[in-house]
Design an enzyme around this catalytic site. Structure first.
Site, PDB file in Angstrom:
ATOM      1  N   TYR A 117     -13.731   6.125  17.887  1.00  0.00           N
ATOM      2  CA  TYR A 117     -13.601   6.779  16.585  1.00  0.00           C
ATOM      3  C   TYR A 117     -12.230   6.500  15.965  1.00  0.00           C
ATOM      4  CZ  TYR A 117     -13.148  10.610  13.210  1.00  0.00           C
ATOM      5  OH  TYR A 117     -12.928  11.344  12.067  1.00  0.00           O
ATOM      6  N   ARG A 143      -3.139  23.129  17.230  1.00  0.00           N
ATOM      7  CA  ARG A 143      -3.691  22.249  16.189  1.00  0.00           C
ATOM      8  C   ARG A 143      -3.131  22.662  14.831  1.00  0.00           C
ATOM      9  NH1 ARG A 143      -4.915  20.124  20.196  1.00  0.00           N
ATOM     10  NH2 ARG A 143      -6.888  19.185  20.829  1.00  0.00           N
TER      11      ARG A 143
END
Ligand code: UD1
Length: 314
Positions: free
Chosen positions: A147, A215
């Site tokens: 990806y 994150r």
């Protein structure tokens, strides 16, 4: 938004990010076309816009379809992709056909069709596990999955089209995007959509590892804003920008916030760390701030509240 751009194509326009982009473009008076094969997008994401959008159902690799959809467009937002990292790991070839060849073909068609600018959705995945924080656009990429390689390849092609053929392109490296319409149904869905779903169902979430991984979560409406700026700022062609909020939060803290907001006081379960998980992710958005005039408008708490309202009503 540059008023010159009135006919616009959004690939993946029925998806999570694409449908928000489509909605905003329509509200700004653009004539919007959408190409989507509904592999992960949903018609319901565009239900409220169905009379206002021209929908081309099909694959971005379908040349004829793309020729028709692109003809007459001045601007393209390329959101369509195989977005599951796991599926690219399982099938690197098929996903490369979509993410690399699909992007290349889109650029090639755009170049021959008089398109002015293409905005490419890239990913913070290109930084891989480089421990340097925050992530800056000039760091050497360390893609760790098909990806990430595919997203980086699309970005390189885009830059090459800018420099070699004069088709203006801008690449936006999204950090962890969240918001209404993000589909929680797969185990590989974004953590916020999964936690929202658990909160609404009064169930416990599973936290992989110790939950201290962090994150940089950016609200989908801010991602839309970054796209509009990338489309309209005159000198953005050929450039790459991080799109995050420039601060991060741990997964433990994320559940604490969601559990407090939802009144679901269930304790999380802890599972083994997820293979390939990176420990920290944090964007440096100073380049986007300086060169695009991008400022995230949604604090994390605000974005979460809006997102929770949406999940509650589902
Ligand atoms: C995200 C992107 C991915 C991109 C990567 C780049 C999403 C959905 N994925 O992956 O496309 O390649 O950034 O760095 O935005 N977690 C739990 N419990 C759950 C689900 C997740 O603890 O039920 C944890 C994960 O282990 C991870 C964190 O939450 O540590 C975030 O997971 P996820 O939302 O899947 O995003 P990334 O792995 O950061």
């Amino acid at each position: 938004m540059n008023p010159d751009f009135n006919r616009v194509l959004v690939t993946g326009g029925a998806g999570f990010i694409g449908s928000h982009l489509t909605e905003t473009l329509i509200s700004k008076g653009c004539a919007v076309r959408v190409v989507d094969n509904f592999s992960t997008g949903h018609l319901s994401n565009l239900a409220h816009l169905k009379d206002k959008v021209m929908l081309y159902e099909g694959d971005i690799r379908d040349r004829e379809l793309m020729n028709t959809a692109i003809r007459g467009c001045e601007l393209i937002f390329h959101e369509a992709a195989e977005v599951s990292v796991t599926r690219t790991v399982q099938d690197p070839l098929e996903s490369a056909q979509i993410n690399d060849m699909g992007t290349l073909q889109l650029l090639e068609t755009a170049r021959h069709s008089g398109v002015k600018r293409v905005i490419i959705a890239c990913s913070s995945a290109v930084y891989g596990d480089d421990p340097q924080m925050p992530k800056q656009e000039n760091m050497l990429p360390r893609p760790m999955s098909p990806y990430a390689v595919q997203k980086l390849t699309g970005e390189y092609y885009a830059r090459m089209y800018n420099d070699l053929y004069g088709l203006e392109t801008v690449s936006l490296r999204y950090f962890n995007v969240y918001g209404p319409r993000q589909d929680p149904s797969s185990p590989y869905s974004g953590v916020i959509s999964i936690f929202m779903d658990k909160a609404a169902k009064r169930e416990s979430p599973v936290i992989y590892g110790d939950g201290e991984q962090t994150r940089d979560f950016v609200f989908v409406k801010d991602v839309v804003t970054a796209n509009l700026l990338a489309a309209s700022v005159p000198d953005a062609g050929g450039k790459v920008f991080n799109v995050g909020i420039g601060s991060s939060i741990s997964i433990n803290e994320l559940w604490r916030l969601i559990s407090r907001m939802s009144g679901n006081s269930k304790k999380p379960e802890y599972g083994p760390p997820r293979a390939g998980d990176i420990r920290e992710s944090l964007s440096d958005i100073s380049k986007a701030e300086k060169e695009l005039g991008f400022t995230p408008a949604y604090s994390f708490e605000k974005g979460l509240e809006i997102t929770m309202e949406w999940y509650k009503n589902q």
